[in-house]
Design an enzyme around this catalytic site. Structure first.
Site: not given
Length: 439
Positions: A219, A247, A273, A299, A322, A349
């Site tokens: 992240k 992400d 992402e 997602e 998702d 995801h």
């Protein structure tokens, strides 16, 4: 006469993952992984389970939206095949008054997806097959009948969808055999939560490689200097041969995304992402064009139309479906067909509560009956909360094993539901004073 659905239960289930910062990222620093959970029961004792994933507050809103769909399900013959599942999906998403709340997006659309997925769990359980096999056993004509082609026919017609599915038909049995023997590639986000300290990041990254993962994810998005440092630590920990995706969880404006990724590019991120708003098609296209790292998103894409436009605009290198964001299996089938039409890999995801359990079926079905490819494709894996499911996802040596139990792998243990029901389950009763302070 087929048995009817006679009971419709909705539960607000929450897990206090914020206490250890599991799931923390730049936009969601303190998630409590949650599920608005629905159970369909038939008069002959069969069950179908489905849910919407949320991260805590607001889970009661999704539960209420699911409850609003009760009249469409109770008293209806239990679904057994494509015709029933197509009709239910259409009824849930085309109600003229409920549709106003979207249309076809947001909480009401996610609620429809929970019920649709529960119906798929029920139908596949009745057939004695896991959902991926249940889907892959359908004819191309049956599969196309499941899709709502409204708003898609400028880029994907029924006949084009049939052609995609018919082209993949000859090798279905062999690809299913390969899945059972080899599994499906996975990557893990477990090392990369933003709230983890450096030692934990490095330790978990090394453990992931030792466990057989060829890709991990970090992240990013809170602080550029910190992200450069963390990505450098991760790259040093795993070496040059392991992919590291990053992400941003929608954190940036377009210029910030381009600037940020130019700074991270020397560490060879595999993709960025959700660099910006999930609704900003042209913004994603600009990010893709403005820096060297490939773009992944999906997602939080509200429906098949957003995916259509991402693909039309050349805005995405990896499509991330998702299982619980759009209106269930049916709409995800539409998205898989769109991705196949454009030749863009689907990398689902997962994580959360039960998303790994669900989405593995969709990716495996895609391999068997739609794209016929595992090239450059991986399913996300997060090692949280699987113990609460009766048939949890199994990942070994960096690969998802093909589910064998009938259904959608969605069923939680009754004890887990009872313990984590919000706000009155024992776990939350014990935390009530702290919760009252927060509220």
């Amino acid at each position: 006469m087929r048995p009817s659905v006679t009971a419709f239960e909705v539960h607000d289930i929450r897990f206090p993952t914020s206490e250890r910062l599991d799931g923390s990222d730049a936009m969601n620093p303190d998630p409590d992984y949650s599920a608005a959970y629905v159970v369909l029961r038939t008069e002959d004792g069969r069950e179908g389970h489905g849910f919407v994933f949320t991260i805590g507050r607001g889970n009661e809103v999704t539960a209420a939206a699911i409850e609003a769909l009760r009249p469409y399900v109770v008293g209806r013959p239990a679904p057994v095949g494509a015709a029933d599942l197509a009709a239910l999906h259409r009824d849930l998403t085309h109600d003229s008054q409920l549709r106003w709340l979207g249309p076809e997006k947001g909480v009401i659309h996610m609620a429809a997806g929970a019920v649709v997925n529960a119906a798929w769990d029920l139908a596949a359980t009745t057939a004695g097959l896991p959902v991926w096999e249940f889907l892959a056993a359908m004819t191309p004509e049956e599969l196309v009948s499941l899709v709502d082609f409204r708003y898609l026919t400028d880029v994907l017609t029924r006949q084009e969808a049939l052609a995609i599915l018919r082209a993949a038909e000859p090798g279905r049995a062999e690809r299913a055999r390969l899945l059972r023997a080899e599994g499906y590639p996975a990557y893990t986000t477990s090392p990369g939560w933003l709230g983890y300290d450096d030692d934990k990041l490095v330790r978990l990254a090394k453990e992931a490689v030792a466990d057989g993962f060829a890709q991990i994810k970090l992240k990013v998005g809170a602080d550029l200097d910190d992200d450069v440092r963390r990505l450098g630590l991760a790259r040093a920990a795993v070496g040059p041969g392991i992919r590291i995706a990053v992400d941003a969880n929608q954190r940036w404006d377009v210029p910030d995304a381009i600037r940020w990724m130019a700074a991270l590019a020397p560490y060879q991120p595999h993709w960025i992402e959700e660099p910006t708003s999930p609704d900003d098609i042209l913004g994603h296209a600009a990010v893709r064009a403005g820096q060297p790292v490939k773009v992944a998103t999906g997602e939080h894409a509200a429906n098949r139309v957003v995916f259509k436009q991402l693909l039309q605009a050349g805005a995405v290198d990896f499509v991330q479906i998702d299982a619980a964001r759009v209106a269930g299996v049916n709409e995800n089938l539409a998205i898989l067909l769109l991705a196949a039409k454009y030749g863009v890999p689907v990398c689902p995801h997962a994580g959360g509560v039960g998303l790994c359990e669900l989405v593995q079926h969709l990716a495996m079905f895609d391999f068997v009956a739609v794209s016929a490819s595992r090239e450059d494709r991986v399913i996300e894996y997060v090692d949280h909360l699987h113990e609460h499911f009766v048939t949890p996802a199994v990942v070994q040596a960096g690969r998802y094993r093909a589910p064998t139990a009938p259904g959608f792998s969605a069923r939680m243990h009754p004890a887990s539901i009872a313990t984590h029901r919000y706000p009155d389950g024992p776990l939350w009763r014990a935390r009530r004073p702290a919760q009252e302070v927060i509220s």
